[in-house]
Design an enzyme around this catalytic site. Structure first.
Site, mmCIF file in Angstrom:
data_model
loop_
_atom_site.group_PDB
_atom_site.id
_atom_site.type_symbol
_atom_site.label_atom_id
_atom_site.label_comp_id
_atom_site.label_asym_id
_atom_site.label_seq_id
_atom_site.Cartn_x
_atom_site.Cartn_y
_atom_site.Cartn_z
ATOM 1 N N PHE A 46 13.663 -11.004 7.889
ATOM 2 C CA PHE A 46 13.930 -11.677 9.168
ATOM 3 C C PHE A 46 13.557 -12.813 9.224
ATOM 4 C CE2 PHE A 46 11.681 -11.292 13.523
ATOM 5 C CZ PHE A 46 12.646 -12.200 13.945
ATOM 6 N N LEU A 48 5.759 -14.925 2.767
ATOM 7 C CA LEU A 48 6.077 -14.002 3.735
ATOM 8 C C LEU A 48 6.282 -12.674 3.283
ATOM 9 C CD1 LEU A 48 6.778 -16.964 4.751
ATOM 10 C CD2 LEU A 48 8.320 -15.927 6.526
ATOM 11 N N LYS A 91 -0.477 -3.294 -1.903
ATOM 12 C CA LYS A 91 -0.218 -4.185 -2.850
ATOM 13 C C LYS A 91 0.229 -5.448 -2.765
ATOM 14 C CE LYS A 91 1.236 -1.863 -6.661
ATOM 15 N NZ LYS A 91 2.200 -1.197 -7.674
ATOM 16 N N TYR A 108 -1.968 -2.054 6.613
ATOM 17 C CA TYR A 108 -1.473 -3.432 6.697
ATOM 18 C C TYR A 108 -2.426 -4.411 6.970
ATOM 19 C CZ TYR A 108 1.976 -7.034 8.692
ATOM 20 O OH TYR A 108 2.440 -8.027 9.064
#
Ligand code: UDP
Length: 316
Positions: free
Chosen positions: A11, A73, A91, A145
């Site tokens: 995105f 990103l 990872k 995350y």
């Protein structure tokens, strides 16, 4: 410049490709297409300054020739994705960042890390300034995350301090716009697509948790400004206009003209565990160092995003 963008078919990555190509640079987009999509970069096929390499950055990264700038990103930023792929998420934040930094060092390139407001966890300071160290549950479902991005920031600073790599870190707050995946599970595509289909808007819990939403063009402009600066410290980029999720649901209904009802649901999986109850950027640093603030009003950005999704769904 010759620029490598990992996650270049995602995105935000695909919008960055557009921006740098428009400025006359050569762009190499690298993506394993796990959450990115070829459709996001299909319009760039045939541009001789654009190249696509299908590659998973958790494996050694090879790029031929010179590279002046690496924008890293590649990531699985949607809570639904990182709950489904927790190990891949860890990872890509850890090994992927290491490989991307190694490439930048070998090429003598500048390095830019896309970090996240999730480094602040469920914050005890509000709004969040860059000096806040955060409130993250390392063993919770979001930890995969949050901790991978916290590790990535630490690794970037280590390469900067120890190897002298010229680095930038942006902490991205909720961002939305065309090319979000319709089914990525995040609140913006969920609510807009539910509203367009006349289905109920699914507000989790009581909808009193807050977020602030930045339009993608504003974010990309902030990236370019940060790269032009000499700031190696993290910089928040986001729109400080804060709404509860319930208010946001009403806003989406208003913009789309939908008569969908709003329902309160309790997801059966762990997606709302450790859900940050508030989130709003303090953008003083971006204002002062970069002269940046978000320019696109929520209403305008939501209209553009709804137009994109209705086109995707064949409703336009
Ligand atoms: N949310 C919601 N309904 C949905 C999807 C998300 O109420 O259909 C809530 C979610 O619980 C969170 C907020 O919206 O409080 C933003 O969620 P999102 O997944 O977009 O990203 P996050 O900001 O949590 O990374």
């Amino acid at each position: 410049m010759r620029i490598l963008i990992t996650g270049g078919a995602g995105f935000i990555g695909s919008h960055l490709c557009d921006r740098y190509l428009a400025e006359g640079h050569e762009v190499i987009a690298m993506d394993n297409l796990s959450t990115g999509s070829e459709a996001n970069i299909a319009h760039l096929a045939g541009n001789e300054r654009f190249h696509f390499i299908k590659h998973d950055v958790t494996h050694y990264i090879y790029v031929d020739g010179s590279v002046d700038l690496v924008l890293h990103l590649a990531s699985l930023p949607s809570p639904v994705d990182y709950l489904n792929y927790p190990i891949q998420t860890l990872k890509v934040g850890a090994l992927g960042t290491h490989n991307a930094l190694g490439l930048a060092m070998a090429k003598g390139a500048k390095f830019f890390l896309a970090s996240t407001s999730e480094v602040y966890g469920d914050p005890l300071e509000h709004p969040q300034r860059e000096s806040y160290w955060g409130n993250v549950n390392p063993i919770g479902p979001r930890g995969v995350y949050d901790e991978s991005k916290r590790f990535a920031e630490a690794l970037v600073m280590a390469y900067h301090r120890y190897h002298g790599v010229d680095t930038r870190i942006v902490r991205i707050f909720n961002t939305y716009g065309p090319r979000m995946r319709a089914d990525d599970g995040r609140v913006v595509p969920n609510f807009i697509n539910q509203a367009l289909r006349g289905e109920p808007l699914t507000v989790y819990e009581k909808g009193q948790q807050t977020r602030s939403f930045c339009y993608v063009d504003d974010l990309v402009d902030g990236f370019v400004r940060l790269l032009a600066s000499t700031c190696n410290a993290p910089v928040n980029l986001g729109n400080p206009r804060e709404l509860t999720i319930l208010e946001f649901a009403h806003k989406v209904k208003e913009i789309t003209g939908s008569d969908s009802e709003i329902i309160f649901v309790q997801p059966q999986d762990e997606r709302t565990k450790d859900d940050p109850q508030v989130r709003c950027p303090d953008i003083t640093r971006a204002r002062e160092l970069l002269g940046w603030s978000a320019q696109v009003a929520l209403e305008e950005g939501l209209q553009r995003t709804a137009a994109y999704f209705s086109c995707q769904a064949g409703l336009a």
